[in-house]
Design a protein around this motif. Structure first.
Motif, PDB file in Angstrom:
ATOM      1  N   GLY A 187      10.904   8.527   3.344  1.00 22.55           N
ATOM      2  CA  GLY A 187       9.824   7.128   2.731  1.00 22.55           C
ATOM      3  C   GLY A 187       9.552   7.294   1.123  1.00 22.55           C
ATOM      4  O   GLY A 187       9.968   7.961   0.709  1.00 22.55           O
ATOM      5  N   ILE A 188       8.073   6.770   1.038  1.00 26.95           N
ATOM      6  CA  ILE A 188       8.113   6.400  -0.608  1.00 26.95           C
ATOM      7  C   ILE A 188       6.972   7.473  -0.497  1.00 26.95           C
ATOM      8  O   ILE A 188       6.193   8.182   0.155  1.00 26.95           O
ATOM      9  N   THR A 189       6.719   8.160  -2.552  1.00 21.42           N
ATOM     10  CA  THR A 189       5.699   9.102  -2.129  1.00 21.42           C
ATOM     11  C   THR A 189       4.294   8.998  -2.555  1.00 21.42           C
ATOM     12  O   THR A 189       4.112   7.707  -2.920  1.00 21.42           O
ATOM     13  N   ASP A 190       3.934   9.695  -3.448  1.00 21.22           N
ATOM     14  CA  ASP A 190       2.899  10.110  -2.810  1.00 21.22           C
ATOM     15  C   ASP A 190       2.296   9.386  -4.316  1.00 21.22           C
ATOM     16  O   ASP A 190       1.292   8.430  -3.942  1.00 21.22           O
ATOM     17  N   LEU A 229       0.686   1.450  -5.727  1.00 22.30           N
ATOM     18  CA  LEU A 229       0.425   0.163  -4.655  1.00 22.30           C
ATOM     19  C   LEU A 229      -0.616  -0.116  -4.353  1.00 22.30           C
ATOM     20  O   LEU A 229      -1.246  -0.859  -4.550  1.00 22.30           O
ATOM     21  N   GLY A 230      -1.622   1.074  -4.257  1.00 26.02           N
ATOM     22  CA  GLY A 230      -3.283   0.835  -3.606  1.00 26.02           C
ATOM     23  C   GLY A 230      -2.800   0.474  -1.959  1.00 26.02           C
ATOM     24  O   GLY A 230      -2.211   1.431  -1.465  1.00 26.02           O
ATOM     25  N   GLU A 237       3.732  -3.671   1.354  1.00 28.29           N
ATOM     26  CA  GLU A 237       2.917  -4.790   1.098  1.00 28.29           C
ATOM     27  C   GLU A 237       1.848  -4.187   0.447  1.00 28.29           C
ATOM     28  O   GLU A 237       0.783  -3.691   1.794  1.00 28.29           O
ATOM     29  N   SER A 238       0.895  -4.054  -0.190  1.00 31.57           N
ATOM     30  CA  SER A 238      -0.847  -3.669  -0.545  1.00 31.57           C
ATOM     31  C   SER A 238      -1.326  -5.338  -0.803  1.00 31.57           C
ATOM     32  O   SER A 238      -0.729  -5.702  -1.428  1.00 31.57           O
ATOM     33  N   VAL A 239      -2.409  -4.409  -1.655  1.00 29.03           N
ATOM     34  CA  VAL A 239      -3.922  -5.237  -1.600  1.00 29.03           C
ATOM     35  C   VAL A 239      -3.688  -5.407  -3.199  1.00 29.03           C
ATOM     36  O   VAL A 239      -3.939  -6.884  -3.489  1.00 29.03           O
ATOM     37  N   LYS A 240      -2.673  -4.879  -4.159  1.00 32.14           N
ATOM     38  CA  LYS A 240      -1.979  -5.628  -5.019  1.00 32.14           C
ATOM     39  C   LYS A 240      -0.659  -6.156  -5.545  1.00 32.14           C
ATOM     40  O   LYS A 240      -0.856  -6.422  -6.322  1.00 32.14           O
ATOM     41  N   ASN A 257      -0.728   5.430   2.841  1.00 32.84           N
ATOM     42  CA  ASN A 257      -1.227   6.096   1.798  1.00 32.84           C
ATOM     43  C   ASN A 257      -2.282   7.536   2.466  1.00 32.84           C
ATOM     44  O   ASN A 257      -2.358   9.046   1.410  1.00 32.84           O
ATOM     45  N   SER A 258      -2.770   7.833   4.111  1.00 36.19           N
ATOM     46  CA  SER A 258      -3.179   9.021   4.216  1.00 36.19           C
ATOM     47  C   SER A 258      -2.917   9.799   4.449  1.00 36.19           C
ATOM     48  O   SER A 258      -3.182  11.103   3.888  1.00 36.19           O
TER      49      SER A 258
END
Length: 196
Positions: A91-94, A100-101, A125-128, A156-157
């Protein structure tokens, strides 16, 4: 001096919040190179650091607690790997999700495909921004987290649990040894953020 006193009191407040939320206590703290670091003194399960950001010419204090878990390996492209038995979860890290947002879409590969170390297997894909996700190891994809299609915010969570992306049967387990441990990854993130 005033900055250290403020940072110390803020760290104490955050320490209580983190201890309650994450069930870790006590935390010890130290100062180095302008950053305040908090590390658990009795728990091998979590390292976190707080960082200060400089914006424009004024120093603004954006305290951000980033989780870096023990028992995982980390790539310099900000993916994590948890190797259990014959399967590795990725996965991707914190740290990555923080930069990314809010994640709004996740592109995942198909089961049965293969991944190659340092090559992309999907996108977030994020808002940023939209960011490719690279595999820290090579292998065959044996499972994908389909929950991310309907609830991409899990990245995110819960980046290390519910927000995992793929599970892989490693074709070259020695690639895991080349990845960073928690302390090395924490230092890597601090240096990377300090360069920006």
């Amino acid at each position: 001096m005033a900055l250290r006193i403020w940072a110390s009191s803020t760290a104490n407040a955050l320490r209580l919040s983190s201890a309650t939320r994450l069930h870790f206590s006590p935390l010890s703290r130290c100062f180095s190179s302008g950053n305040l670091h908090s590390y658990p003194s009795n728990s091998p399960s979590l390292c976190s650091f707080l960082k200060f950001r400089r914006q424009n010419r004024n120093l603004t204090y954006a305290l951000v607690s980033i989780a870096v878990l023990d028992g995982l390996k980390y790539a310099n492209s900000h993916e994590w790997v948890k190797h259990e038995g014959s399967v590795a979860t990725i996965g991707i890290t914190d740290h990555a999700q923080d930069h990314l947002g809010e994640v709004v879409f996740v592109e995942l590969p198909d089961i049965g495909g293969s991944v190659t170390k340092a090559n992309g297997f999907g996108a977030v894909e994020s808002v940023k921004a939209t960011s490719d996700v690279n595999s820290p190891i090579s292998g065959e994809i044996v499972e994908v987290n389909t929950n991310l299609k309907e609830t991409p915010g899990l990245i995110n969570s819960s980046p290390y649990e519910a927000g995992w992306m793929i599970k892989v049967k490693p074709s070259n387990p020695s690639e895991l040894e080349a990845l960073m441990g928690p302390k090395e990854y924490t230092k890597f993130c601090e240096e990377e953020d300090g360069a920006h």
